[in-house]
Write a protein that holds these residues in place. Structure first.
Motif, mmCIF file in Angstrom:
data_model
loop_
_atom_site.group_PDB
_atom_site.id
_atom_site.type_symbol
_atom_site.label_atom_id
_atom_site.label_comp_id
_atom_site.label_asym_id
_atom_site.label_seq_id
_atom_site.Cartn_x
_atom_site.Cartn_y
_atom_site.Cartn_z
ATOM 1 N N UNK A 154 -5.892 56.398 71.726
ATOM 2 C CA UNK A 154 -5.072 57.606 71.771
ATOM 3 C C UNK A 154 -4.174 57.604 73.004
ATOM 4 N N UNK A 155 -4.701 57.143 74.125
ATOM 5 C CA UNK A 155 -3.902 57.104 75.352
ATOM 6 C C UNK A 155 -2.743 56.118 75.217
ATOM 7 N N UNK A 156 -2.978 55.033 74.498
ATOM 8 C CA UNK A 156 -1.880 54.081 74.269
ATOM 9 C C UNK A 156 -0.797 54.715 73.400
ATOM 10 N N UNK A 157 -1.216 55.488 72.382
ATOM 11 C CA UNK A 157 -0.220 56.177 71.543
ATOM 12 C C UNK A 157 0.582 57.172 72.372
ATOM 13 N N UNK A 158 -0.078 57.893 73.262
ATOM 14 C CA UNK A 158 0.630 58.852 74.120
ATOM 15 C C UNK A 158 1.599 58.134 75.058
ATOM 16 N N UNK A 159 1.155 57.028 75.615
ATOM 17 C CA UNK A 159 2.003 56.277 76.558
ATOM 18 C C UNK A 159 3.262 55.752 75.875
ATOM 19 N N UNK A 160 3.172 55.470 74.585
ATOM 20 C CA UNK A 160 4.323 54.937 73.843
ATOM 21 C C UNK A 160 5.177 56.017 73.186
ATOM 22 N N UNK A 161 4.770 57.273 73.316
ATOM 23 C CA UNK A 161 5.467 58.362 72.632
ATOM 24 C C UNK A 161 6.668 58.863 73.448
ATOM 25 N N UNK A 162 7.656 59.370 72.713
ATOM 26 C CA UNK A 162 8.859 59.941 73.326
ATOM 27 C C UNK A 162 8.991 61.387 72.850
ATOM 28 N N UNK A 163 8.904 62.320 73.780
ATOM 29 C CA UNK A 163 8.957 63.752 73.469
ATOM 30 C C UNK A 163 10.164 64.370 74.164
ATOM 31 N N UNK A 164 10.874 65.249 73.466
ATOM 32 C CA UNK A 164 11.995 65.970 74.056
ATOM 33 C C UNK A 164 11.613 67.439 74.201
ATOM 34 N N UNK A 165 11.934 68.019 75.355
ATOM 35 C CA UNK A 165 11.672 69.432 75.628
ATOM 36 C C UNK A 165 13.010 70.133 75.825
ATOM 37 N N UNK A 166 13.311 71.085 74.956
ATOM 38 C CA UNK A 166 14.532 71.877 75.084
ATOM 39 C C UNK A 166 14.182 73.215 75.732
ATOM 40 N N UNK A 167 14.728 73.461 76.917
ATOM 41 C CA UNK A 167 14.451 74.681 77.667
ATOM 42 C C UNK A 167 13.352 74.454 78.684
#
Length: 299
Positions: free
Chosen positions: A53-66
């Motif tokens: 799960x930590x590897x999936x999080x490390x490879x994830x790209x999240x955008x935060x608007x605001x």
């Protein structure tokens, strides 16, 4: 009887020299990729979620608007949970009135870019993370640039401008992007009244009701059934703002924002609601929790 000496081993024939073509052969990308290595800074999170799960999080790209009272805490929750790539979008500079509830707001940061300040903070928490600051206001004209198909694994909507929020949510539904959206955090004092549901299941939140109605009227989104938009909202009755003594000297509320934002200013609002850190932060951390749980479970 004298022992006979052991026979001398026959030398292996030398391998022929590699041809020029072979010496220039590039290894496959998969063999050159560095294997995931968990940093000790995420030890406690990993003991809840596990290495995969930590590897999936490390490879994830999240955008935060605001990046206000909700979004700044969402970004913090994401980077502290091991999300490896963040894009942080906010057009505003820090105002002195942000100090009571926004992570980046201090006496020294007034007048500075929220996106840049939050990106610096995230980078200091995890230097290995890739953090991009975009000093932009989300709007229809920039939708394809700021929210293109296929770039992000998850979208966080912490926008308080209704027009921008509606377009952002509609685009996420249209593109099939997983999104968590903050409803009304202002005017509340009870962090235990926060709930997380699909937008269609929100109750007792007038702002969420308006968003459902406008999404259907303006964009045709069927908000009576499951929308795929995860909403963070409160069932607490919204409190009306209280007039303050220094309002008398200005004939009412006086905007003291350090910049002239043509897209969304205090002066354009019908009223200025009160808000507190222990509610807005809880909204933001709930949003971060939605993202991390979904990404960690690969759903």
């Amino acid at each position: 009887m004298n022992p006979q000496p052991a026979p001398t081993p026959t030398a292996e024939p030398e391998a022929p020299p590699a041809s020029p073509a072979a010496s220039n052969t590039v290894e496959p990308a998969a063999s050159l990729a560095k294997p995931f290595k968990l940093s000790r800074r995420f030890d406690r999170t990993a003991r809840l979620l596990g290495d995969n799960a930590m590897e999936r999080l490390a490879n994830a790209h999240v955008v935060v608007f605001g990046l206000g009272g909700v979004g700044s805490f969402t970004a913090e929750g994401l980077v502290r949970s091991g999300v490896g790539r963040l894009t942080l979008v906010d057009h505003d500079d820090v105002c002195v009135t942000n100090t009571n509830r926004q992570l980046h707001a201090t006496v020294k940061s007034v007048g500075k870019s929220k996106a840049e300040l939050m990106a610096q903070r995230c980078q200091e928490i995890n230097p290995q993370a890739k953090v991009e600051a975009l000093r932009e206001f989300y709007r229809e004209e920039l939708a394809e640039t700021l929210l293109p198909a296929g770039r992000y694994d998850f979208v966080v909507d912490a926008i308080d401008n209704v027009k921008a929020k509606l377009h952002l949510l509609h685009r996420c539904v249209t593109l099939g992007l997983p999104v968590v959206s903050s409803m009304g955090a202002a005017g509340r004092l009870d962090p235990t009244a926060i709930r997380v549901e699909d937008l269609s299941e929100t109750h007792m939140d007038p702002f969420a009701k308006d968003i459902r109605k406008l999404l259907k009227r303006k964009y045709g989104v069927e908000t009576e059934r499951h929308t795929g938009i995860t909403a963070v909202y409160s069932i607490e009755t919204r409190r009306q703002p209280v007039p303050l003594n220094y309002d008398d000297a200005t004939d009412g509320f006086l905007c003291v924002c350090p910049q002239d934002n043509e897209f969304h200013t205090c002066d354009h609002r019908t009223q200025i609601d009160g808000s507190v850190a222990f509610v807005t932060s809880a909204f933001g951390m709930n949003a971060a929790g939605v993202v991390v749980r979904r990404l960690a479970s690969a759903r």
